[in-house]
Enzyme design. Structure first.
Site, PDB file in Angstrom:
ATOM      1  N   ASP A 494       0.868  -1.170   0.000  1.00  0.00           N
ATOM      2  CA  ASP A 494       0.000   0.000   0.000  1.00  0.00           C
ATOM      3  C   ASP A 494       0.911   1.228   0.000  1.00  0.00           C
ATOM      4  O   ASP A 494       2.084   1.121   0.361  1.00  0.00           O
ATOM      5  CB  ASP A 494      -0.884  -0.040   1.255  1.00  0.00           C
ATOM      6  CG  ASP A 494      -1.834   1.149   1.326  1.00  0.00           C
ATOM      7  OD1 ASP A 494      -2.315   1.564   0.264  1.00  0.00           O
ATOM      8  OD2 ASP A 494      -2.075   1.648   2.433  1.00  0.00           O
ATOM      9  N   LYS A 495       0.401   2.380  -0.392  1.00  0.00           N
ATOM     10  CA  LYS A 495       1.271   3.565  -0.441  1.00  0.00           C
ATOM     11  C   LYS A 495       1.172   4.393   0.834  1.00  0.00           C
ATOM     12  O   LYS A 495       2.096   4.441   1.636  1.00  0.00           O
ATOM     13  CB  LYS A 495       0.944   4.438  -1.664  1.00  0.00           C
ATOM     14  CG  LYS A 495       1.887   5.636  -1.809  1.00  0.00           C
ATOM     15  CD  LYS A 495       1.553   6.481  -3.013  1.00  0.00           C
ATOM     16  CE  LYS A 495       0.366   7.384  -2.769  1.00  0.00           C
ATOM     17  NZ  LYS A 495       0.658   8.500  -1.821  1.00  0.00           N
ATOM     18  N   ARG A 675       0.010  15.245  -3.352  1.00  0.00           N
ATOM     19  CA  ARG A 675      -1.384  14.816  -3.395  1.00  0.00           C
ATOM     20  C   ARG A 675      -2.230  16.059  -3.572  1.00  0.00           C
ATOM     21  O   ARG A 675      -2.123  17.013  -2.788  1.00  0.00           O
ATOM     22  CB  ARG A 675      -1.777  14.093  -2.118  1.00  0.00           C
ATOM     23  CG  ARG A 675      -3.204  13.582  -2.174  1.00  0.00           C
ATOM     24  CD  ARG A 675      -3.493  12.583  -1.095  1.00  0.00           C
ATOM     25  NE  ARG A 675      -4.847  12.078  -1.204  1.00  0.00           N
ATOM     26  CZ  ARG A 675      -5.381  11.203  -0.383  1.00  0.00           C
ATOM     27  NH1 ARG A 675      -4.665  10.725   0.614  1.00  0.00           N
ATOM     28  NH2 ARG A 675      -6.617  10.792  -0.537  1.00  0.00           N
ATOM     29  N   ASP A 741      -4.622   6.202  -4.254  1.00  0.00           N
ATOM     30  CA  ASP A 741      -4.263   7.578  -4.594  1.00  0.00           C
ATOM     31  C   ASP A 741      -4.225   7.784  -6.107  1.00  0.00           C
ATOM     32  O   ASP A 741      -4.369   6.846  -6.898  1.00  0.00           O
ATOM     33  CB  ASP A 741      -2.907   7.922  -3.969  1.00  0.00           C
ATOM     34  CG  ASP A 741      -2.765   9.419  -3.723  1.00  0.00           C
ATOM     35  OD1 ASP A 741      -3.573  10.187  -4.271  1.00  0.00           O
ATOM     36  OD2 ASP A 741      -1.838   9.811  -2.996  1.00  0.00           O
ATOM     37  N   ASP A 873      -1.327  -0.879   5.848  1.00  0.00           N
ATOM     38  CA  ASP A 873      -1.475  -0.305   7.189  1.00  0.00           C
ATOM     39  C   ASP A 873      -2.783  -0.726   7.841  1.00  0.00           C
ATOM     40  O   ASP A 873      -3.170  -0.182   8.862  1.00  0.00           O
ATOM     41  CB  ASP A 873      -1.367   1.224   7.146  1.00  0.00           C
ATOM     42  CG  ASP A 873      -2.426   1.841   6.234  1.00  0.00           C
ATOM     43  OD1 ASP A 873      -3.184   1.085   5.622  1.00  0.00           O
ATOM     44  OD2 ASP A 873      -2.479   3.078   6.143  1.00  0.00           O
ATOM     45  N   ASN A 876      -8.446  -0.534   4.693  1.00  0.00           N
ATOM     46  CA  ASN A 876      -8.858  -0.934   3.333  1.00  0.00           C
ATOM     47  C   ASN A 876      -8.015  -2.060   2.745  1.00  0.00           C
ATOM     48  O   ASN A 876      -8.160  -2.387   1.568  1.00  0.00           O
ATOM     49  CB  ASN A 876      -8.816   0.261   2.369  1.00  0.00           C
ATOM     50  CG  ASN A 876      -9.705   1.384   2.815  1.00  0.00           C
ATOM     51  OD1 ASN A 876     -10.774   1.131   3.344  1.00  0.00           O
ATOM     52  ND2 ASN A 876      -9.268   2.612   2.643  1.00  0.00           N
ATOM     53  N   ASP A 877      -7.122  -2.627   3.510  1.00  0.00           N
ATOM     54  CA  ASP A 877      -6.255  -3.677   2.969  1.00  0.00           C
ATOM     55  C   ASP A 877      -6.600  -5.057   3.523  1.00  0.00           C
ATOM     56  O   ASP A 877      -5.926  -6.034   3.215  1.00  0.00           O
ATOM     57  CB  ASP A 877      -4.785  -3.375   3.301  1.00  0.00           C
ATOM     58  CG  ASP A 877      -4.310  -2.071   2.681  1.00  0.00           C
ATOM     59  OD1 ASP A 877      -4.671  -1.819   1.528  1.00  0.00           O
ATOM     60  OD2 ASP A 877      -3.610  -1.308   3.356  1.00  0.00           O
TER      61      ASP A 877
END
Length: 1241
Positions: A494-495, A675, A741, A873, A876-877
């Site tokens: 994940d970013k 962002r 993102d 983290d 959503n993962d």
């Protein structure tokens, strides 16, 4: 099996199963009973272990409608079998949503239709007093009940209110009043009590289940056999080991059940307020709730006991239990009108309006006289929390090649035992041995061949690895997956919060005025900007709330709001109840320190103005935006403020308000890794009242807005990220980014952290679905490379040796990566399935990915044989973390229960540590397995040779070998820590592989040769005789035969004491130690064995002890071990044999296997990636290596052997594809996917 009636249940879902119906068959049951008696219960055990045999052996096939027993089989790769008993219940209706009105046969939308009927039912029928009962078949499987449905002629699962396909508007109109008590009781017949019941099994049940394991049954058989042979000490030792093993296992399982039970039961039963009609509210226990009930959410919060959809009011919820996201989430009431109102309610699509079971409602927002209400949608195990608990209670088997190969290897040992079994019977019959002895000794050879301590020894290495991981802050709830980590060749990251810092810093703002951008500004809190719509939008468009006086909410919202310097105020519950406020949440600029000085300044006169937030439309990942409706103090009209992804916001704006340089400006920022969030504003009509706004759909408000400008947020890369990704690349482990993102931001971060090298191309696959008779198409854009002038002779290649990156010479059109958005990923999956795997092979950046798309991506990578790790983290993962072979969460919240591994450090430095420990644990498993296999074969060889002279090893010899040598060595050889760095090769994944089989077979042959040599040599000695208690070979001169006395003495009928026994005992004891040291390898995956001091001390102590008792006999020990005295010359000869044995074993393992075969033969074909042009001149050594490799490859029939995994085959195919990768500015249409058509962009 017949296929006359194969039905599917849970079709299309993860737990899809085939189902067959059976009814009892008397004659089959009689035959099974007779067979069980004749086999002493073994047949019953076999039918217990194999459910399909158990059902087929006692039942006959029938239709599902008439079945008494069901046979279930999963349709996944594991093909697991289950049996289920069919039960019957009486109910006044056939489905939970039937009407109870006898005169009506129609199905009500919520099962209650006109709510006035409920009172009549209550009075007329009592509790179903006069209804004609219906008999319904059902069965229970994995805490889920399936009911028979006569319409579909199959069993079906009732999940909840979603089953009746009700629209959002209908939930408001038909389901917001509540159920009568009668209807609630009726539905409870189908849905049961609303509880997630984790039953903690009794110790007796767990004991029976554990003891009926095939391994323990085999041990019981062994112990009985050894007891018959009077091997009491060894049998007692095995029983002791088994009792400890069973006790440890029972303790662990019981502890896990208790922990899960406590976690689930902590807040599972609460008192709730249930609505019975418009006004009546009664107290009830949460266990009584059923789908369709309407509950009141208390103002002081509650732990949700069910899944419910909010129909009135607003809630602030902490969903960390399910998502790992500790940030409070705002839940709003379900839309009741407009386009959204006509949509069918779906829990996933409407999760912003759904309160999930187990989540904590922190506070509610309501208006005077109105209660915050929610309609119960799902209960019990059907809830989101229930599904999570079910996945923990009934996990899928761990699909790892090591364990499958271990069973195959054990079967090979059983085959070897079978040969010994036949050999023993034939030999014994030839020597006219009594039948009882033949049976006992032939069965004994089987117990010798299958090592009893194997499972305990294999588990030890994993337990040690788990402890080492804990020391570096990595916690594991699925220890079996540690071995899987050793095989990872792909890690998805994940970013935000994983590769980059969790928080965002405001870099600056860029306002837009009159259709063009103003210069960028660094601060938004300047006095000159206070009255602007831009700052008002920043201050009001968010989902922040105050919890115990502290601002709480999304980190991005917090940063954005704090940058304005404004203040947020929320009314107390008392104020809300008393005044019926129109604007419950207010934001205002900070008060002036010296307001008198600025009274005449028109700019500061309105600084005390307040903005009240009338309605919120929360951020939706599907819509990629959020909005609010506000009213400024003293203004007659309302305003709408919108923020979100720039591309989305710009598409909703009036075109003349969007600057012409919008696209170029946005790309400038995103390419630098910023962002970017866009803001917009709209003045609403004056006639709109507060009540009208509450019923408006967001589509009507979020249109024709005016573009305000951009907020630029900086998301810094964590300082550990680049180094870790570099280590993984050097270790031949591929990495990719999967984020929610912006695409260009993600590409920029990928370049900055080294995931994409400076000179490599990034190809963006932009796919659009079919529209207006135009087929779906993919446009291939080449992202602009900021460092195109940088030339590097080292580029990245897919290595067909390890299947990942390896440094090679540059090759045309090979230094590229694909970047795909979530929308494009969905289109490609649906319309271009033949391209999905090709993109996955080179895809490095996956942006704007929804949570379920992350899971799909992991599945695609697994489908081409990658061993996939996922690091996120926790937010959503969860789905991807669970689906990956190895998921590691950087969140320590309760959601970590969804991930096998949880790291206490919040950066990705845990990933190399986990892989290193996984590799060490995997190599340890191989070492232990090889050692235990050699131990059983060495003992088997010794016993087989001794059987030829009607002898055997003694009870205490077995005891010494199994307890003192084997257990100590097996448990200490697992203690080697992991190697300090990741190397660029992976350990083998299979026991049935060339190097490992060669290693085991060469050691078996070596041990056999030296045992046979010693066995034959001792019989050739001049002093040799058939040993008797009066034999005294120690005092006989080597030149003459021993002097025989004509004295009759008692002789041991087991014939344990003899020269062959003593010789083989010494030789085999040293063989155990030799193979243990040879197999206990260190570098490159583990620390060297000399650093494992318990193992070294144990081995040295055993060597000293064995040499001591061999060269300097101690009568007491000789008597205990039943060793006979042999001449000193023979002892020296044995030392020579032992040293030669060790030297040959060492040379074969190190020189032949590790250097020649492993390096030159047992590797994948390296030639497939070679350049067509001539390489530079090789050195003599390289030429010799290539020549030797070619010769040995032909010898072992491995010349041009194709790769064994799919992604390597795919890489080979793409190397020969002239049209891949697609050229810039080309379009691929779904109608002709293989022929890209050039089109101007």
């Amino acid at each position: 099996m017949t296929t006359r009636e194969v039905k599917m249940i849970n079709q299309g879902l993860e737990d899809e199963m085939e189902v067959w119906g059976y009814r009892p068959c008397l004659w089959k049951m009689i035959l099974v009973g007779i067979g069980s008696v004749c086999s002493c219960g073994l047949l019953l055990l076999l039918l217990y272990w194999l459910p399909e045999w158990g059902v087929k052996g006692t039942c006959t096939h029938t239709s599902l409608r008439e079945a008494h027993t069901l046979l279930l089989r999963t349709t996944d790769e594991f093909k697991q079998w289950f049996r289920a008993k069919v039960h019957m219940m009486s109910a006044p209706g056939k489905t939970p949503f039937d009407s109870l009105d006898l005169q009506s046969t129609t199905q009500l939308p919520n099962g209650d239709g006109d709510h006035s009927v409920s009172a009549v039912d209550e009075e007329h029928h009592g509790k179903f007093a006069y209804t004609q009962p219906v008999e319904i078949n059902y069965f229970n499987h994995h805490s889920t009940i399936y009911y028979w449905n006569d319409v579909i002629h199959n069993f079906e699962l009732y999940k909840g209110l979603e089953d009746v396909k009700v629209s959002c508007a209908n939930i408001h109109s038909d389901h917001s009043i509540g159920l009568s008590k009668t209807l609630e009781d009726y539905r409870r017949l189908f849905f049961g009590e609303n509880e997630i019941a984790v039953r903690v099994p009794s110790l007796f049940k767990l004991l029976i289940k554990e003891v009926l394991n095939p391994f323990y049954i085999f041990q019981l058989f062994s112990v009985i056999l050894w007891s018959v042979e009077d091997y009491y000490y060894y049998a007692t030792a095995i029983v002791f080991m088994s009792v400890i093993s069973i006790a440890t296992s029972l303790y662990t399982i019981k502890k896990q059940y208790v922990m899960l039970h406590d976690m689930v039961a902590a807040h599972s039963v609460v008192r709730v307020s249930v609505c019975r009609g418009d006004k009546d509210v009664e107290q009830a226990m949460s266990t009584e709730l059923v789908p369709g009930d309407v509950i009141v959410i208390p103002g002081n919060g509650i732990i949700m006991p069910c899944d419910a959809v909010l129909v009135r009011g607003t809630c602030i919820v902490n969903e960390s239990m399910l998502t790992g996201e500790s940030v409070p989430v705002t839940k709003t009431s379900l839309p009741s009108s407009g386009e959204e109102g006509t949509m069918t309610y779906n829990m996933e699509e409407h999760k912003r309006h759904t309160l999930f079971c187990g989540t904590h409602v922190i506070q509610t927002r309501f208006y005077a006289g109105e209660l915050v209400k929610a309609v119960v949608v799902r209960t019990g195990f059907s809830t989101e929390k229930g599904q999570l608990v079910r996945s923990i209670l009934y996990p899928k088997p761990t699909d790892f090649k090591l364990y499958r190969d271990a069973y195959l290897f054990l079967l090979c040992l059983v085959g070897v035992a079978g040969i010994g079994f036949i050999y023993t019977i034939v030999l014994s019959i030839m020597n006219k041995v009594p039948a009882q002895t033949i049976i006992i000794e032939s069965l004994d050879i089987i117990t010798i061949t299958v090592p009893p301590a194997l499972p305990a020894a294999m588990t030890a290495g994993i337990v040690y690895a788990q402890r080492r991981l804990k020391r570096v802050g990595i916690f594991c709830i699925s220890p079996q997956r540690i071995n899987m980590c050793g095989q990872l060749n792909m890690v998805c990251f994940d970013k935000t919060g994983t590769l980059t810092e969790d928080g965002l810093d405001l870099w600056g703002i860029q306002r837009a005025e009159n259709g063009s951008f103003c210069p960028p500004e660094s601060e938004a809190a300047k006095e000159s900007l206070v009255n602007t719509a831009f700052v008002a939008c920043m201050a009001a468009c968010h989902s922040l709330t105050k919890i115990e006086g502290e601002l709480s909410g999304d980190p991005l919202d917090l940063k954005m709001f704090s940058a304005t310097g404004w203040i947020l105020e929320e009314p107390t519950e008392e104020e809300t109840a008393l005044h019926n406020p129109i604007m419950p949440t207010v934001v205002r600029p900070p008060k002036q320190v010296n307001p008198e000085a600025n009274q005449n300044n028109p700019l500061t006169q309105n600084l005390s103005c307040e903005i009240g937030i009338v309605r919120q439309f929360p951020f939706s990942s599907a819509l990629q935006r959020m909005s609010v409706v506000v009213r400024k103090l003293g203004e007659k009209h309302m305003d709408a403020y919108l923020k979100g992804a720039p591309e989305i916001v710009a598409s909703l704006c009036k075109q003349h308000t969007v600057p012409q340089s919008f696209t170029e400006t946005l790309e400038t920022y995103t390419r630098q890794g910023f962002r970017v969030i866009a803001l917009a504003h709209r003045q609403l009509e004056s006639k709109l009242s507060w009540h009208k706004v509450q019923s408006l759909s967001r589509d009507l408000i979020e249109t024709n807005v005016e573009f305000l400008g951009l907020i630029i947020m900086q998301n810094k890369i964590k300082e550990e990220t680049a180094g870790v990704l570099s280590d993984l690349r050097q270790a031949n482990i591929r990495t990719l980014m999967v984020t929610g993102d912006n695409m260009l931001t993600a590409i920029s971060v990928a370049r900055d952290c080294g995931m994409v090298r400076p000179d490599e191309k990034v190809i963006i696959a932009d796919a659009v679905p079919p529209k207006d008779f135009n087929p779906a198409c993919i446009t291939w854009h080449y992202a602009e490379n900021p460092d195109q002038d940088v030339k590097d002779t080292q580029t990245v290649e897919i290595s067909l040796e390890e299947g990942v990156y390896v440094d090679q010479l540059p090759q045309p059109d090979q230094d590229y990566h694909f970047a795909v958005t979530g929308r494009a990923f969905t289109v490609i999956t649906e319309h271009f399935p033949q391209l999905v795997q090709k993109l996955a092979l080179r895809g490095t950046v996956f942006a704007r990915m929804a949570p379920d798309q992350k899971t799909q991506l992991v599945e695609v990578l697994q489908s081409i044989d990658y061993i996939v790790g996922m690091c996120g983290d926790g937010a959503n993962d969860c789905g991807a973390l669970k689906r990956a072979h190895s998921g590691i969460s950087l969140s320590e919240l309760e959601a970590s229960v969804a991930s096998p591994f949880t790291s206490s450090t919040s950066n990705i430095s845990c990933v190399p540590n986990l892989i290193r420990e996984g590799r060490a644990a995997l190599i340890t498993s191989f070492c232990v397995f090889k050692f235990m296999a050699l131990y059983s074969i060495i003992q088997y060889l010794s016993v087989t040779l001794l059987y030829s002279i009607l002898s055997n090893l003694g009870d205490f010899q077995f005891l010494f070998i199994d307890i003192v040598i084997i257990l100590i060595i097996a448990f200490t050889m697992s203690l080697n820590p992991a190697w300090k760095e990741l190397v660029n090769q992976r350990p083998p994944s299979s026991l049935i592989s060339g190097p490992l089989l060669c290693s085991v077979l060469t050691q078996i042959l070596t041990c056999m040769v030296f045992q046979v040599l010693a066995f034959l040599l001792v019989r050739q000695q001049s002093w040799y005789e058939i040993w008797t208690p009066l034999s005294d070979a120690c005092n006989v001169s080597s030149s003459g035969p021993p002097h025989r006395l004509n004295v009759t003495t008692p002789h041991d009928h087991k014939n344990i004491k003899n020269y062959e026994n003593t010789t083989l005992f010494y030789v085999s004891s040293f063989q155990y130690l030799a193979v243990a040291i040879i197999f206990s390898k260190g570098k490159p995956f583990r620390q060297p064995s000399y650093k494992n001091w318990p193992f070294m001390l144990s081995a040295i102590a055993l060597y000293i002890f064995l040499f001591l008792i061999m060269l300097n006999p101690i009568p007491a020990i000789d008597s205990f071990l039943e060793i006979v005295c042999v001449p000193h010359d023979w002892r020296i000869t044995l030392v020579i044999i032992i040293i030669m044995n060790a030297a040959v074993s060492f040379m074969l393992e190190i020189l032949i296997l590790d250097i020649i075969l492993w390096k030159l033969v047992f590797r994948d074909n390296r030639g497939v990636n070679q350049l067509t042009k001539s390489p530079p001149a090789d050195t003599l050594q390289m030429a010799n290596d290539r020549w030797a490799s070619a010769c040995l490859s032909r010898l072992f029939c491995r010349k041009n052997k194709p790769p064994s995994v799919l992604y390597k085959l795919l890489a080979l195919e793409l190397q020969d594809d002239a049209d891949w990768p697609p050229r810039p500015s080309t379009v691929t249409y779904a109608s002709a996917p293989q022929s890209p058509i050039s089109a101007p962009l």
